[in-house]
Design an enzyme around this catalytic site. Structure first.
Site, PDB file in Angstrom:
ATOM      1  N   HIS A 215       0.806  -1.220   0.000  1.00 38.13           N
ATOM      2  CA  HIS A 215       0.000   0.000   0.000  1.00 38.13           C
ATOM      3  C   HIS A 215       0.840   1.271   0.000  1.00 38.13           C
ATOM      4  O   HIS A 215       1.739   1.417   0.813  1.00 38.13           O
ATOM      5  CB  HIS A 215      -0.925   0.029   1.222  1.00 38.13           C
ATOM      6  CG  HIS A 215      -2.047  -0.960   1.131  1.00 38.13           C
ATOM      7  ND1 HIS A 215      -2.000  -2.180   1.745  1.00 38.13           N
ATOM      8  CD2 HIS A 215      -3.227  -0.904   0.463  1.00 38.13           C
ATOM      9  CE1 HIS A 215      -3.128  -2.839   1.471  1.00 38.13           C
ATOM     10  NE2 HIS A 215      -3.886  -2.089   0.692  1.00 38.13           N
ATOM     11  N   SER A 361      -8.164  -4.505 -10.171  1.00 38.32           N
ATOM     12  CA  SER A 361      -9.594  -4.737  -9.970  1.00 38.32           C
ATOM     13  C   SER A 361     -10.290  -4.239 -11.223  1.00 38.32           C
ATOM     14  O   SER A 361      -9.849  -3.261 -11.829  1.00 38.32           O
ATOM     15  CB  SER A 361     -10.134  -3.924  -8.794  1.00 38.32           C
ATOM     16  OG  SER A 361      -9.759  -4.518  -7.598  1.00 38.32           O
ATOM     17  N   ARG A 409       2.659  -1.979  -7.950  1.00 32.05           N
ATOM     18  CA  ARG A 409       2.538  -3.407  -7.613  1.00 32.05           C
ATOM     19  C   ARG A 409       3.026  -4.274  -8.769  1.00 32.05           C
ATOM     20  O   ARG A 409       3.735  -5.251  -8.568  1.00 32.05           O
ATOM     21  CB  ARG A 409       1.083  -3.758  -7.288  1.00 32.05           C
ATOM     22  CG  ARG A 409       0.673  -3.281  -5.929  1.00 32.05           C
ATOM     23  CD  ARG A 409      -0.589  -3.992  -5.489  1.00 32.05           C
ATOM     24  NE  ARG A 409      -1.133  -3.343  -4.304  1.00 32.05           N
ATOM     25  CZ  ARG A 409      -2.308  -3.649  -3.758  1.00 32.05           C
ATOM     26  NH1 ARG A 409      -3.063  -4.598  -4.304  1.00 32.05           N
ATOM     27  NH2 ARG A 409      -2.722  -3.034  -2.683  1.00 32.05           N
TER      28      ARG A 409
HETATM   29  P1  AMO Z   1      -8.878  -0.840  -6.602  1.00 28.67           P
HETATM   30  O1  AMO Z   1      -9.215   0.038  -5.462  1.00 28.67           O
HETATM   31  O2  AMO Z   1      -8.912  -2.307  -6.352  1.00 28.67           O
HETATM   32  O3  AMO Z   1      -9.907  -0.601  -7.804  1.00 28.67           O
HETATM   33  O4  AMO Z   1      -7.474  -0.426  -7.181  1.00 28.67           O
HETATM   34  C1  AMO Z   1      -7.006  -0.968  -8.403  1.00 28.67           C
HETATM   35  C2  AMO Z   1      -5.568  -1.397  -8.286  1.00 28.67           C
HETATM   36  O5  AMO Z   1      -4.770  -0.322  -7.817  1.00 28.67           O
HETATM   37  C3  AMO Z   1      -3.742  -0.799  -6.988  1.00 28.67           C
HETATM   38  N1  AMO Z   1      -3.879  -0.217  -5.649  1.00 28.67           N
HETATM   39  C4  AMO Z   1      -2.852   0.234  -4.905  1.00 28.67           C
HETATM   40  N2  AMO Z   1      -1.524   0.258  -5.131  1.00 28.67           N
HETATM   41  C5  AMO Z   1      -0.729   0.793  -4.178  1.00 28.67           C
HETATM   42  N3  AMO Z   1      -1.188   1.318  -3.033  1.00 28.67           N
HETATM   43  C6  AMO Z   1      -2.513   1.318  -2.755  1.00 28.67           C
HETATM   44  N4  AMO Z   1      -2.960   1.865  -1.616  1.00 28.67           N
HETATM   45  C7  AMO Z   1      -3.416   0.757  -3.714  1.00 28.67           C
HETATM   46  N5  AMO Z   1      -4.753   0.606  -3.782  1.00 28.67           N
HETATM   47  C8  AMO Z   1      -5.012   0.018  -4.955  1.00 28.67           C
HETATM   48  C9  AMO Z   1      -3.851  -2.300  -6.960  1.00 28.67           C
HETATM   49  C10 AMO Z   1      -5.313  -2.509  -7.284  1.00 28.67           C
HETATM   50  O6  AMO Z   1      -5.541  -3.773  -7.849  1.00 28.67           O
HETATM   51  N6  AMO Z   1     -11.776   1.855  -9.746  1.00 28.67           N
HETATM   52  C11 AMO Z   1     -11.281   0.510  -9.447  1.00 28.67           C
HETATM   53  C12 AMO Z   1     -10.679  -0.111 -10.676  1.00 28.67           C
HETATM   54  C13 AMO Z   1     -11.694  -0.458 -11.738  1.00 28.67           C
HETATM   55  O7  AMO Z   1     -12.645  -1.194 -11.428  1.00 28.67           O
HETATM   56  O8  AMO Z   1     -11.510  -0.027 -12.902  1.00 28.67           O
HETATM   57  C14 AMO Z   1     -10.213   0.619  -8.361  1.00 28.67           C
HETATM   58  O9  AMO Z   1      -9.650   1.656  -8.104  1.00 28.67           O
HETATM   59  O10 AMO Z   1      -3.018  -2.834  -7.958  1.00 28.67           O
END
Ligand code: AMO
Length: 435
Positions: A215, A361, A409
Site C-alpha cells: 500500500h 480490480s 505493484r
Molecule cells: P482498486 O481500489 O482495487 O480498484 O485499485 C485498483 C488497483 O490499484 C492498486 N492499488 C494500490 N496500489 C498501491 N497502493 C494502494 N494503496 C493501492 N490501492 C489500490 C492495486 C489494485 O488492484 N476503480 C477501481 C478499478 C476499476 O474497477 O476499474 C479501483 O480503483 O493494484
C-alpha cells in the site's frame, strides 16, 4: 574545438573508435593512481571509463564533461575507453553521497535510503526499476492506442469518493470540502460516452493508515474503460492482450534491467486462467487448509491461489471472477442468475492476481440509470453527492466495463522488489511526505 563537438552518448562509443568525442554525464566513480586518473562517466545510456593525467577530480556525482579519443579496451565496461584530452566540471557536487552510487548493494537502513532518495534514486537498481516502469507505461499506452483507445485526463480534486470506504484525503477547496481522487473511476465511465474506449495513467490517492508492503498513499493508476461490451469477459480478454503486449515490449526494451535485477519476464498465457471467487476460496481451503477471512481473499489466500496456478498451469497470472456484492463498490454490475434475472449477491467484478498479489480490480459497471440509483440507495450513499456522475446515465450510456492496474505493484512483482515503496521514485507512505 570543444564547441564544435556534439555530445555523444556512452552507448554510441563503438561507432567512434579512434575519433575524438565529447561525453557529458555524472562522475560515477574516480580513482587516482598518482599521475594517472581513472574516471567513470555515467549518462542515461551507460558508463564509460576514461583515463587522463594531471586531472583534479571533483566529488562523485558531479556533472562533468570529457573530451577524448575512443580506444578499444577489452577490459573496460562496454569494451571502449576514452583517453582524456579535455576535462571540465559542469556542476560540482558539494557533498559526498550518503551511499556509493555505483554499488549494487547498500548496507544501510532502507528508511535512510528513502530519506536520501534525491540522490539514492540514482542507484543502479533504483534506476533499473524506474526504467522498467516507464517502459511498461509506454507499452500500456501504445497497445491501447493501437486498439483504438483515447487517452483522457480526469480531475484529481473531487467532491466525493469513487470507491467508497474511508480512505479519502480531505482538502480545503476555497472553504468547500473536497478530496483527492481515489480513482478516475466515475470520470472514465463518463468519458466512455465520448470516446467509447479510454485510458488514463495518473496518480491517485488513498489515505491508508496502515503500513504494508503493498500500500502507498499515492500510486500510479493505469486505468482502462470500454463501451459496448457483452460482459466482463470482454474486459478480461482486453487485459490479457494488453499484458501480453507489455511483456513482449519489456523483453526487447528492458532485457538489461531484468538481467541486472535477476528477474524474469513472465509468459502471458493466451488465455489467463479464470476462477470464481467461490471456487478460489474452496480451493485454498481444501488444498492448503487455509480458512479465508472476510468476503474477499486475504493476502495469504491470494498467495496460495497464485501458487496453485503457477504450479498446475504454469501461469503467473489468474483472474478471480464473480465477486460478491458485499466486496465491490456501488457501480459494479450484478451478475446474471441461470434464469437470466439479476443476481442480488454476485457481481461481474473481477481481480487479477500476479505472483501472489492483486494487481488489478475491474468489472462491468451499471449503465442503467434506475439500476444505479437503486444501487446507490442500497449502499446507503447520498445520491446528491454522486449527481455529477449519475446524470450521465440519463443520456444513453452503453454497457461498459474496465479495470485499473497499480503500476507499482506490477513493477514490484515483475522485478522481485519486496515493497511497493521502492517501485516509486518518491513514495508517499504513512510517515513520509518528503522528499
Ligand atoms: P482498486 O481500489 O482495487 O480498484 O485499485 C485498483 C488497483 O490499484 C492498486 N492499488 C494500490 N496500489 C498501491 N497502493 C494502494 N494503496 C493501492 N490501492 C489500490 C492495486 C489494485 O488492484 N476503480 C477501481 C478499478 C476499476 O474497477 O476499474 C479501483 O480503483 O493494484
Amino acid at each position: 574545438m570543444t564547441q564544435a563537438l556534439e555530445r555523444t552518448l556512452n552507448r554510441d562509443l563503438p561507432q567512434f573508435e579512434g575519433q575524438t568525442v565529447k561525453l557529458q554525464g555524472f562522475l560515477h566513480a574516480r580513482r587516482d593512481l598518482g599521475g594517472v586518473q581513472f574516471l567513470v562517466v555515467r549518462d542515461v545510456s551507460g558508463i564509460t571509463q576514461c583515463v587522463g593525467s594531471g586531472l583534479s577530480l571533483p566529488l562523485p556525482e558531479s556533472s562533468v564533461e570529457v573530451v577524448g579519443q575512443v580506444k578499444a579496451h577489452p577490459k573496460a565496461p562496454g569494451g571502449f575507453e576514452l583517453q582524456v584530452e579535455q576535462f571540465k566540471v559542469i556542476s560540482a557536487a558539494t557533498e559526498p553521497t550518503p551511499v556509493e552510487i555505483p554499488k549494487m548493494e547498500w548496507n544501510v537502513n532502507p528508511e535512510t535510503m528513502l530519506d536520501y532518495r534525491v540522490v539514492t534514486v540514482r542507484g543502479i537498481k533504483e534506476r533499473a526499476a524506474l526504467k522498467v516502469q516507464a517502459e511498461l507505461v509506454a507499452a500500456f499506452r501504445d497497445h491501447l492506442r493501437g486498439e483504438g483507445f483515447t487517452e483522457i485526463s480526469t480531475p484529481k480534486i473531487v467532491s466525493a469518493g469513487a470507491e467508497g470506504g474511508a480512505n479519502l484525503f480531505p482538502i480545503d477547496y476555497f472553504g468547500q470540502p473536497a478530496y483527492l481522487a481515489q480513482s478516475p473511476q466515475l470520470y472514465k465511465q463518463i468519458m466512455v460516452g465520448v470516446f467509447e474506449k479510454v485510458f488514463e495513467v495518473a496518480a491517485v490517492y488513498r489515505a491508508e493508515e496502515h503500513a504494508t508492503s503493498r500500500h502507498l498513499n499515492e500510486y500510479l493508476s493505469m486505468d482502462v474503460e470500454m463501451g459496448f461490451i457483452e460482459d466482463e469477459e470482454d474486459v478480461m480478454d482486453l487485459e490479457n492482450r494488453l499484458l501480453a503486449a507489455i511483456m513482449q515490449h519489456l523483453k526487447t526494451a528492458c532485457a538489461k534491467e531484468f538481467a541486472l535485477l535477476g528477474a524474469t519476464i513472465p509468459e502471458v498465457p493466451t488465455h489467463i486462467p479464470r476462477i470464481t471467487l467461490m471456487e478460489a476460496r474452496q480451493l485454498v481451503t481444501e488444498k492448503y487448509s487455509h480458512q479465508v477471512g472476510g468476503k474477499d481473499l486475504d493476502p495469504e489466500a491470494e498467495r496460495l491461489l497464485s501458487q496453485h496456478f503457477t504450479e498446475t498451469q504454469g501461469s503467473d497470472f489468474v483472474f478471480v471472477t464473480k465477486y460478491p456484492r458485499a466486496a465491490r463498490p456501488f457501480y459494479t454490475h450484478a451478475d446474471h442468475n441461470a434464469d437470466g434475472s439479476l443476481s442480488a449477491d454476485t457481481t461481474r467484478g473481477f481481480d487479477l492476481l500476479f505472483r501472489g498479489i492483486e494487481i488489478t480490480s475491474g468489472g462491468q459497471r451499471i449503465h442503467d440509470y434506475q439500476m444505479l440509483m437503486d444501487s446507490i440507495a442500497a449502499y446507503k450513499l447520498k445520491p446528491e453527492t454522486l449527481e455529477g456522475y449519475s446524470e450521465v446515465f440519463k443520456f444513453g450510456m452503453p454497457p461498459h466495463g474496465g479495470f485499473a492496474i497499480g503500476a507499482e505493484r506490477l513493477t514490484a512483482k515483475l522485478l522481485g522488489i519486496a515493497n511497493v515503496r521502492y517501485a516509486r521514485a518518491f513514495p508517499r507512505d504513512r510517515h513520509r511526505l518528503t522528499p
